[in-house]
Design an enzyme around this catalytic site. Structure first.
Site: not given
Ligand code: PBG
Ligand code: ZN
Length: 277
Positions: A146, A199
């Site tokens: 991530k 991701k």
């Molecule tokens: C963090 C989370 C993120 C996304 C979903 N859950 C990343 C973040 O904000 O750091 C991003 C998903 C997206 O951009 O579609 N728990």
């Molecule tokens: Zn988060």
């Protein structure tokens, strides 16, 4: 974002069956709470939007596989993925909370939970919390690679989960950290994850391909909000053929090694595939 909406939890009683009819096979649920506090207590509440929606989906759309996101950023006033105490992240308190949230989602009927706080040992902590609570059959979708990314912007706005101070670079990988991200796939598999995810998707194709040779769990890729936004916006302006670019992006993610793709295009893709058959 054009074509995308936040839904009241109760609306999934009709939305769920509609998705099944359209050919969607799984959903990943995120909640937007009414209030936030220091420990993100609404996240593990019995009546949280995610728990309520999960219960309704199990009842009204049992064919749909329900994944839930397990994190604190939308639920804490600091807006970080972990619990902040005196200006510092508390990893031990955070993984305890993630375990509690996962149990609440499992009780509601989730088949997979996705701990996404990027805390060390979050998978092991959630696995043992679920096992101890009597949910050994509930699977874990690990957000293994991530990255701290600019492509999360539209999601944070929709979810109201931007950090109140600082950023997430203390716990999400810098895009340069390919070795660490690759090691995270192996670590999460060892900690008991059932599906290993990268991701954003299009900036992680190399890692998917490399991870494919090192782990034997299914791999997933999350085509995040900014990826959807880019393709959609350029298509809308007529700068690119949006549909062709969408398909090409998903094909490349598959080619890199993803068995599953989380995508905001899922519903339209499913509908089109149905129509073609
Ligand atoms: C963090 C989370 C993120 C996304 C979903 N859950 C990343 C973040 O904000 O750091 C991003 C998903 C997206 O951009 O579609 N728990
Ligand atoms: Zn988060």
């Amino acid at each position: 974002m054009p074509g995308l909406f936040r839904y009241p939890a109760d609306s999934v009683a009709t939305l769920g069956p509609a998705l099944v009819r359209e050919g969607v096979r799984a959903v990943l649920l995120f909640g937007v709470p009414r209030r936030k506090d220091a420990t993100g207590s609404p996240a593990s509440a019995e009546g949280s939007a995610v728990a309520r929606a999960t219960r309704l989906l199990r009842r009204h759309a049992p064919e749909l596989v329900v994944f839930t996101d397990v994190c604190l950023c939308a639920y804490t006033d600091a807006g970080h993925c972990g619990i902040v105490r005196r200006g510092r992240l508390d990893p031990a308190a955070t993984v305890r909370r993630l375990g509690e949230i996962a149990i609440a989602h499992a009780r509601a009927g989730a088949e997979f939970v996705g701990p996404s706080a990027a805390m060390d040992h979050q998978v092991a902590a959630v696995r043992s919390a679920l096992d101890d609570a009597g949910f050994p059959e509930v699977g874990i979708l690990a957000y293994s690679a991530k990255f701290a990314s600019a492509f999360y912007g539209p999601f944070r706005e929709a979810e109201g989960s931007s950090p109140a101070f600082g950023d997430r670079r203390g716990y999400q990988f810098d895009p340069r950290m390919d070795r660490e991200a690759l090691a995270a796939f192996v670590r999460d598999q060892e900690e008991g994850a059932d599906i290993l995810m990268a991701k954003p998707a299009m900036t992680s194709l190399d890692l998917l391909a490399r991870a494919r040779r090192r782990v034997d769990r299914p791999l997933a890729a999350y085509q995040v909000s900014g990826e959807y936004a880019m393709i959609h916006a350029a298509g809308e302006r007529g700068w690119i053929d949006g549909r062709a670019a969408r398909d090409e992006s998903l094909i490349a993610i598959r080619r890199a090694g993803a068995d599953l793709i989380v995508s905001y295009f899922a519903r339209e893709i499913a509908k089109e595939a149905r129509a073609e058959r």
